[in-house]
Scaffold this motif. Structure first.
Motif, PDB file in Angstrom:
ATOM      1  N   GLY A 106       0.819  -1.221   0.000  1.00 61.35           N
ATOM      2  CA  GLY A 106       0.000   0.000   0.000  1.00 61.35           C
ATOM      3  C   GLY A 106       0.844   1.259   0.000  1.00 61.35           C
ATOM      4  O   GLY A 106       0.473   2.277  -0.587  1.00 61.35           O
ATOM      5  N   ALA A 107       2.003   1.190   0.681  1.00 63.90           N
ATOM      6  CA  ALA A 107       2.898   2.354   0.712  1.00 63.90           C
ATOM      7  C   ALA A 107       3.685   2.484  -0.589  1.00 63.90           C
ATOM      8  O   ALA A 107       4.135   3.577  -0.941  1.00 63.90           O
ATOM      9  N   ALA A 108       3.837   1.363  -1.302  1.00 65.34           N
ATOM     10  CA  ALA A 108       4.627   1.365  -2.541  1.00 65.34           C
ATOM     11  C   ALA A 108       3.814   1.837  -3.742  1.00 65.34           C
ATOM     12  O   ALA A 108       4.374   2.280  -4.747  1.00 65.34           O
ATOM     13  N   VAL A 131      10.207   0.384 -21.370  1.00 67.50           N
ATOM     14  CA  VAL A 131      10.365   1.035 -20.065  1.00 67.50           C
ATOM     15  C   VAL A 131      11.844   1.088 -19.693  1.00 67.50           C
ATOM     16  O   VAL A 131      12.498   0.045 -19.569  1.00 67.50           O
ATOM     17  N   HIS A 132      12.390   2.284 -19.524  1.00 70.73           N
ATOM     18  CA  HIS A 132      13.762   2.429 -19.018  1.00 70.73           C
ATOM     19  C   HIS A 132      13.750   2.351 -17.488  1.00 70.73           C
ATOM     20  O   HIS A 132      12.738   2.646 -16.851  1.00 70.73           O
ATOM     21  N   GLY A 133      14.908   1.996 -16.919  1.00 72.90           N
ATOM     22  CA  GLY A 133      14.984   1.881 -15.449  1.00 72.90           C
ATOM     23  C   GLY A 133      13.942   0.906 -14.934  1.00 72.90           C
ATOM     24  O   GLY A 133      13.328   1.120 -13.895  1.00 72.90           O
ATOM     25  N   ALA A 134      13.744  -0.210 -15.678  1.00 74.44           N
ATOM     26  CA  ALA A 134      12.556  -1.052 -15.484  1.00 74.44           C
ATOM     27  C   ALA A 134      12.542  -1.822 -14.174  1.00 74.44           C
ATOM     28  O   ALA A 134      11.493  -2.335 -13.787  1.00 74.44           O
ATOM     29  N   ALA A 135      13.667  -1.922 -13.469  1.00 70.49           N
ATOM     30  CA  ALA A 135      13.658  -2.617 -12.177  1.00 70.49           C
ATOM     31  C   ALA A 135      13.520  -1.649 -11.008  1.00 70.49           C
ATOM     32  O   ALA A 135      13.469  -2.064  -9.856  1.00 70.49           O
ATOM     33  N   GLY A 136      13.464  -0.345 -11.285  1.00 71.46           N
ATOM     34  CA  GLY A 136      13.298   0.663 -10.221  1.00 71.46           C
ATOM     35  C   GLY A 136      11.836   0.800  -9.820  1.00 71.46           C
ATOM     36  O   GLY A 136      10.976   0.032 -10.274  1.00 71.46           O
ATOM     37  N   GLY A 137      11.551   1.763  -8.977  1.00 68.32           N
ATOM     38  CA  GLY A 137      10.188   1.944  -8.476  1.00 68.32           C
ATOM     39  C   GLY A 137       9.209   2.296  -9.572  1.00 68.32           C
ATOM     40  O   GLY A 137       8.220   1.584  -9.808  1.00 68.32           O
ATOM     41  N   ASP A 196      22.983   3.840  -4.416  1.00 65.41           N
ATOM     42  CA  ASP A 196      23.920   2.858  -5.003  1.00 65.41           C
ATOM     43  C   ASP A 196      23.324   2.122  -6.192  1.00 65.41           C
ATOM     44  O   ASP A 196      23.939   1.195  -6.709  1.00 65.41           O
ATOM     45  N   ARG A 197      22.103   2.463  -6.528  1.00 59.46           N
ATOM     46  CA  ARG A 197      21.445   1.850  -7.699  1.00 59.46           C
ATOM     47  C   ARG A 197      21.246   0.347  -7.505  1.00 59.46           C
ATOM     48  O   ARG A 197      21.309  -0.434  -8.451  1.00 59.46           O
ATOM     49  N   ARG A 198      21.014  -0.052  -6.227  1.00 57.86           N
ATOM     50  CA  ARG A 198      20.867  -1.471  -5.908  1.00 57.86           C
ATOM     51  C   ARG A 198      19.408  -1.898  -5.798  1.00 57.86           C
ATOM     52  O   ARG A 198      19.111  -3.089  -5.801  1.00 57.86           O
ATOM     53  N   ALA A 199      18.511  -0.924  -5.625  1.00 63.50           N
ATOM     54  CA  ALA A 199      17.132  -1.263  -5.266  1.00 63.50           C
ATOM     55  C   ALA A 199      16.411  -2.022  -6.375  1.00 63.50           C
ATOM     56  O   ALA A 199      16.552  -1.706  -7.556  1.00 63.50           O
ATOM     57  N   LEU A 200      15.659  -3.030  -5.987  1.00 64.60           N
ATOM     58  CA  LEU A 200      14.785  -3.752  -6.918  1.00 64.60           C
ATOM     59  C   LEU A 200      13.351  -3.450  -6.519  1.00 64.60           C
ATOM     60  O   LEU A 200      12.924  -3.791  -5.417  1.00 64.60           O
ATOM     61  N   GLY A 201      12.598  -2.813  -7.388  1.00 59.26           N
ATOM     62  CA  GLY A 201      11.232  -2.418  -7.053  1.00 59.26           C
ATOM     63  C   GLY A 201      11.248  -1.200  -6.152  1.00 59.26           C
ATOM     64  O   GLY A 201      12.217  -0.452  -6.082  1.00 59.26           O
ATOM     65  N   LYS A 202      10.134  -0.998  -5.442  1.00 58.52           N
ATOM     66  CA  LYS A 202       9.995   0.190  -4.587  1.00 58.52           C
ATOM     67  C   LYS A 202      10.589  -0.075  -3.207  1.00 58.52           C
ATOM     68  O   LYS A 202      10.317  -1.103  -2.588  1.00 58.52           O
ATOM     69  N   VAL A 203      11.381   0.861  -2.739  1.00 58.00           N
ATOM     70  CA  VAL A 203      11.921   0.784  -1.386  1.00 58.00           C
ATOM     71  C   VAL A 203      10.875   1.331  -0.420  1.00 58.00           C
ATOM     72  O   VAL A 203      10.271   2.374  -0.681  1.00 58.00           O
ATOM     73  N   VAL A 204      10.650   0.593   0.696  1.00 57.00           N
ATOM     74  CA  VAL A 204       9.725   1.111   1.717  1.00 57.00           C
ATOM     75  C   VAL A 204      10.349   0.998   3.100  1.00 57.00           C
ATOM     76  O   VAL A 204      11.203   0.137   3.355  1.00 57.00           O
TER      77      VAL A 204
END
Ligand SMILES: NC(=O)c1ccc[n+]([C@@H]2O[C@H](COP(=O)([O-])OP(=O)(O)OC[C@H]3O[C@@H](n4cnc5c(N)ncnc54)[C@H](OP(=O)(O)O)[C@@H]3O)[C@@H](O)[C@H]2O)c1
Length: 374
Positions: free
Chosen positions: A143-145, A171-177, A352-360
């Motif tokens: 819900g927060a993501a 989609v660019h940056g496709a693994a980011g939020g 660090d460009r490590r995140a996969l999906g949305k960080v919560v």
């Protein structure tokens, strides 16, 4: 209660976790002036006055979203400027503690919120128009993501690009939020979706999120070959291998930098390139003869500014989102969860460009337990 505060624009390491007063039960909506910043991303914005996360519905926060825009805010590099010190965080989910009469919610109700800032604290007070019902089966972390990225994604694809089922979306940056939201929405809307991601793990993650194809931003899948910057090399060559020349109908770009020219080269006649942001750090320049020759268009997308002017659209898009979810077309957002007090760790994953999906940030994830699953 505790809250994260940006006390100076010196970066994520100086975000403070500090004790503050809880919002009053009957807090009225508060207007705070927001100045456009002189930064790379300031080109995204028109001047706007933002409402703070104050007033109307008081919510015990269970999870709060962390996004690239929050990182920019810690550096004073975001288009919205708020007087220091302040609490960042644009989306959250939790339980209504109290609400003003006629706000349309009841104590104990599960909700999500979308506001310009203020969500990284244990209790928030939010105008009723920015409070959204959260289905029982949707976790607080999901819900927060969802609010910022999925409402932006729907706004971009449906309203700005007028996407039609059967079209091809890149989609660019496709693994980011924003990227994972666009990939999942693309699938839900019946688009053929191609993900562009920075490494093999992100490429595979984008496929798990529902992309039909996924290529590396610097080469073809699996070959590990760095692009040398020539036109037609790197991700564009890989995309041409998959779908042919000029076969992409919509490009959704939250990265900017060197993606623009090849993105335009990938577009089919009447294709649309959606400009969402500049995570890569540079604002690209468009040679407009490319648009003329290709019968293509570049469209700006600034959801926060649009929602400020059209507040009813937030609940309307949320309704569409829940409907897609209800029919099974749309999966819940993939999240990387951090303990609520660890905003610095969460921001580091984005830096660090490590995140996969949305960080919560989650109040149910304990320190030392590492980041949460999808
Ligand atoms: N216009 C709007 O309405 C709107 C709404 C929400 C967000 N945004 C913007 O969208 C952008 C992305 O936000 P987000 O929250 O999705 O961020 P995110 O989760 O950190 O994802 C950004 C992606 O950009 C890619 N990237 C390429 N170069 C990068 C670099 N130098 N540093 C960091 N990432 C880089 C990364 O993918 P690879 O490593 O795979 O290349 C990364 O996964 C931001 O600019 C944000 O402000 C705009």
């Amino acid at each position: 209660m505790f809250a994260h505060k940006i006390a100076a624009f010196t970066g994520p390491e100086d975000v403070e976790w500090t004790e503050v007063a809880e919002p009053a039960e009957s807090a009225e909506p508060t207007e705070l002036p927001a100045k456009p910043a002189e930064s790379a991303e300031s080109a995204e914005s028109a001047e706007s006055a933002e409402s703070a996360a104050g007033g109307g519905v008081v919510i015990d926060v269970a999870a709060a979203g962390v996004s690239f825009a929050d990182l920019l805010q810690t550096r004073g590099a975001y288009q919205m400027r708020v007087a220091l010190p302040y609490t960042p965080g644009m989306d959250a989910a939790g339980v209504v503690r109290s609400c003003a009469p006629g706000a349309g919610f009841r104590p104990g109700q599960r909700v999500a919120v979308l506001v310009p800032y203020g969500c990284w604290q244990e209790v928030i007070s939010v105008p009723g128009e920015r409070v959204l019902p959260l289905p029982d089966a949707m976790s607080f972390e999901a819900g927060a993501a969802a609010p910022l990225n999925y409402l932006t994604g729907l706004f971009a694809l449906v309203r700005r690009a007028r996407a039609q089922a059967g079209e091809t979306l890149l989609v660019h940056g496709a693994a980011g939020g924003v990227g994972t939201a666009a990939v999942q929405l693309g699938k839900a809307l019946g688009l053929r979706t191609i993900a562009v991601a920075g490494d093999e793990a992100k490429r595979e993650f984008a496929l798990r999120c529902g992309a039909d194809h996924a290529v590396l931003s610097n080469g073809r899948p699996g070959d590990g070959r760095p692009g040398d910057g020539r036109p037609g090399d790197g991700w564009l060559a890989a995309v041409r291998d998959l779908v042919g020349e000029r076969a992409v109908d919509i490009v959704l770009d939250p990265v900017g930098s060197d993606r623009m020219t090849d993105s335009l080269r990938s577009l089919a006649p009447e294709g649309r390139l959606l400009v969402l942001g500049f995570a890569g750090g540079e604002i690209p320049v468009v040679k407009v003869n490319r648009l003329l020759l290709g019968n293509t268009g570049v469209l700006g997308v600034a959801s926060r500014e649009f929602f400020e002017r059209h507040p009813a659209l937030v609940a309307e898009l949320w309704g569409q989102l829940l409907e897609l979810r209800q029919t099974g077309a749309l999966a819940d957002p993939p999240v990387e969860a951090y303990p609520f007090a660890d905003a610095r760790g969460a921001l580091r994953a984005i830096t660090d460009r490590r995140a996969l999906g949305k960080v919560v940030l989650s109040r149910t994830v304990r320190a030392g337990s590492g980041r949460g699953g999808e």
